[in-house]
Design a protein around this motif. Structure first.
Motif, mmCIF file in Angstrom:
data_model
loop_
_atom_site.group_PDB
_atom_site.id
_atom_site.type_symbol
_atom_site.label_atom_id
_atom_site.label_comp_id
_atom_site.label_asym_id
_atom_site.label_seq_id
_atom_site.Cartn_x
_atom_site.Cartn_y
_atom_site.Cartn_z
ATOM 1 N N UNK A 47 0.824 -1.204 0.000
ATOM 2 C CA UNK A 47 0.000 0.000 0.000
ATOM 3 C C UNK A 47 0.858 1.254 0.000
ATOM 4 N N UNK A 48 1.973 1.214 0.720
ATOM 5 C CA UNK A 48 2.857 2.375 0.798
ATOM 6 C C UNK A 48 4.282 1.917 1.057
ATOM 7 N N UNK A 49 5.245 2.768 0.658
ATOM 8 C CA UNK A 49 6.663 2.480 0.866
ATOM 9 C C UNK A 49 7.307 3.677 1.551
ATOM 10 N N UNK A 50 8.007 3.427 2.652
ATOM 11 C CA UNK A 50 8.850 4.437 3.290
ATOM 12 C C UNK A 50 10.255 4.217 2.764
ATOM 13 N N UNK A 51 10.760 5.149 1.955
ATOM 14 C CA UNK A 51 11.975 4.930 1.176
ATOM 15 C C UNK A 51 13.046 5.961 1.514
ATOM 16 N N UNK A 125 -3.990 5.793 -1.716
ATOM 17 C CA UNK A 125 -3.846 4.580 -2.538
ATOM 18 C C UNK A 125 -5.183 3.875 -2.695
ATOM 19 N N UNK A 126 -5.944 3.791 -1.623
ATOM 20 C CA UNK A 126 -7.230 3.103 -1.696
ATOM 21 C C UNK A 126 -8.215 3.860 -2.571
ATOM 22 N N UNK A 127 -8.211 5.185 -2.467
ATOM 23 C CA UNK A 127 -9.077 5.983 -3.329
ATOM 24 C C UNK A 127 -8.698 5.792 -4.797
ATOM 25 N N UNK A 128 -7.405 5.754 -5.072
ATOM 26 C CA UNK A 128 -6.933 5.559 -6.441
ATOM 27 C C UNK A 128 -7.361 4.191 -6.964
#
Length: 465
Positions: A47-51, A125-128
């Motif tokens: 869902x997400x990346x902390x990079x 991300x979920x909305x997309x």
């Protein structure tokens, strides 16, 4: 399950973030190198990346570009990426944003800000994903079905007006499909690849609607959901979430005058203050509103602001009731039969011309929504029927405009009458399935034969019927 990937070459930072985020009920995967991270993002739907921007084997910004895809053709299922760095610069932040980063965090990380940004990234991300799914299913679930003159005119109007940025006000009775029109306008607009955010103004209590529209900052919001009012928390309202896309305000006529004044100001200034915030949020959202009320009449009564009406009513749309386009009923009925037939494992159910004629004679006070519900009900009550006949239709639908059909009673006006109408219809269907055999029907219904006879007498059902 919300899956987060942490990419940082410092093990202590990976371990600390993992421990904190696991307590927030996130599922965590970690990586110490760019190569490991890229391999993981190919195989796992994060869902997400902390990079981290500094990695031993590759620049973090290059990793960001490969995760998000080409700027002209981004990956449809790419995770939101939050860049983190101990040596952040304005140039790096600007480049990260252009490459599609959701946000940029500097070390040492603030726990509250990290959690807030991550929460918003996951929501984005979920909305997309929801909007991508909508776009994929548009031709199946969201097309405007009908070949009547009013529907052809409506489709033509959408084709002309959708590519503009003009605000839209959709008028129509409940159940006519105003949300479908709003989604179709968005799907044919220049914002089709951006978010479509909906708010039903009639479904939100007055105490909460301002927070739903504009969001709140630092514990200023309502305390529903068991949250402590003093607990720092932020919520992005529908206006903010719709930034760059389309905001659909359904049943806008049910807004209070106080809320109307704040919506008017937000539309005029293209900015607003979240509850508890000291700085404004600037927005660029196309607003589509809908109502089943006569707003000019509401203005005369003092229930709706005239200035807001003119702000919203730049491009008016009128969705005709189903009784004014009865030639579309067969198309709609067959479409709903296919939809529910596939849902219930019965894709080949047909409907007779006599049943379609009966459907066209009914006035449909609940419009398309009522027709859809009737078709679903018929399939549920007749699980083995492969062809829907007029006798399978609910009792109310078997009425004509001139009066009730044989054996049908007047339309129920009380809960008791509605319950009796349903029981009568259900027993008739079961008797028909059993070939008129009362004994078999009683066994199927789980009733004593004498009890069923008494029930039939009470409901006015003849054995011959």
């Amino acid at each position: 399950m919300t899956h987060i990937l942490i990419v940082d070459d410092e093990a202590d930072i990976r371990d600390s973030l993992e421990a904190i985020l696991r307590e927030e009920d996130y599922t965590i995967t970690t990586a110490g190198t760019a190569g490991e991270a890229l391999e993981l993002t190919r195989d796992v739907d994060f869902d997400a990346v902390l990079l981290d921007i500094w990695l031993p084997d590759m620049d973090g910004l290059d990793v960001l570009a490969r995760i998000r895809g080409d700027a002209t053709e981004p990956r449809a299922n790419a995770p939101e990426v939050i860049m983190i760095s101990g040596h952040g610069t304005i140039e790096a932040a600007v480049r990260a944003t252009k490459l599609g980063a959701f946000d940029f965090l500097e070390k040492p990380l603030s726990l509250d800000r990290t959690l807030l940004v991550l929460r918003n990234a996951v929501q984005q991300r979920r909305l997309r994903d929801e909007n991508l799914e909508f776009s994929r299913q548009l031709t199946v679930q969201s097309r405007i079905t009908g070949e009547s003159v009013p529907i052809k005119a409506l489709r033509q109007q959408i084709g002309l007006m959708a590519p503009t940025n003009g605000r839209v006000l959709i008028f129509g009775e409940s159940g006519t499909g105003k949300e479908l029109i709003a989604r179709s306008i968005h799907a044919e607009s220049l914002r089709r690849d951006r978010v479509f955010v909906e708010l039903n103004c009639a479904a939100i209590p007055e105490d909460f609607i301002e927070a739903e529209l504009f969001g709140y900052r630092h514990g200023a919001g309502p305390t529903y959901g068991g949250r402590n009012a003093n607990q720092p928390y932020e919520k992005r309202g529908t206006f903010e979430r719709a930034n760059g896309g389309t905001l659909f305000l359904d049943e806008v006529g049910d807004m209070s005058l106080k809320t109307q004044a704040k919506v008017l100001r937000a539309l005029d200034e293209q900015r607003f203050y979240p509850v508890g915030a000291s700085t404004p949020v600037h927005i660029d959202a196309r607003v589509i509103a809908a109502t089943n009320k006569d707003l000019e009449e509401e203005i005369a009564r003092g229930n709706f602001r005239e200035d807001l009406f003119y702000r919203l009513n730049v491009i008016p749309f009128f969705v005709p009731p189903l009784r004014d386009r009865k030639e579309d009923i067969p198309l709609l009925a067959r479409e709903f039969l296919l939809e529910f037939g596939q849902q219930y494992g019965r894709p080949r159910v047909e409907i007779s011309e006599a049943a379609l004629t009966q459907l066209k004679q009914y006035r449909w006070p609940g419009n398309v929504r009522e027709l859809r519900n009737v078709i679903e009900r018929v399939l549920i009550l007749n699980p083995k029927v492969q062809r829907i006949e007029a006798k399978h239709l609910p009792m109310l639908v078997q009425r004509t405009d001139s009066g009730p059909a044989r054996g049908a009673s007047a339309e129920p006006t009380t809960l008791q009458q509605a319950r009796e109408a349903y029981e009568r219809d259900y027993i008739l269907k079961e008797l028909d399935r059993c070939g008129g055999n009362v004994t078999r029907a009683a066994e199927s219904l789980g009733l004593e034969r004498s009890h069923l006879y008494r029930k039939m007498k009470t409901l006015g059902i003849n054995v011959g019927e």
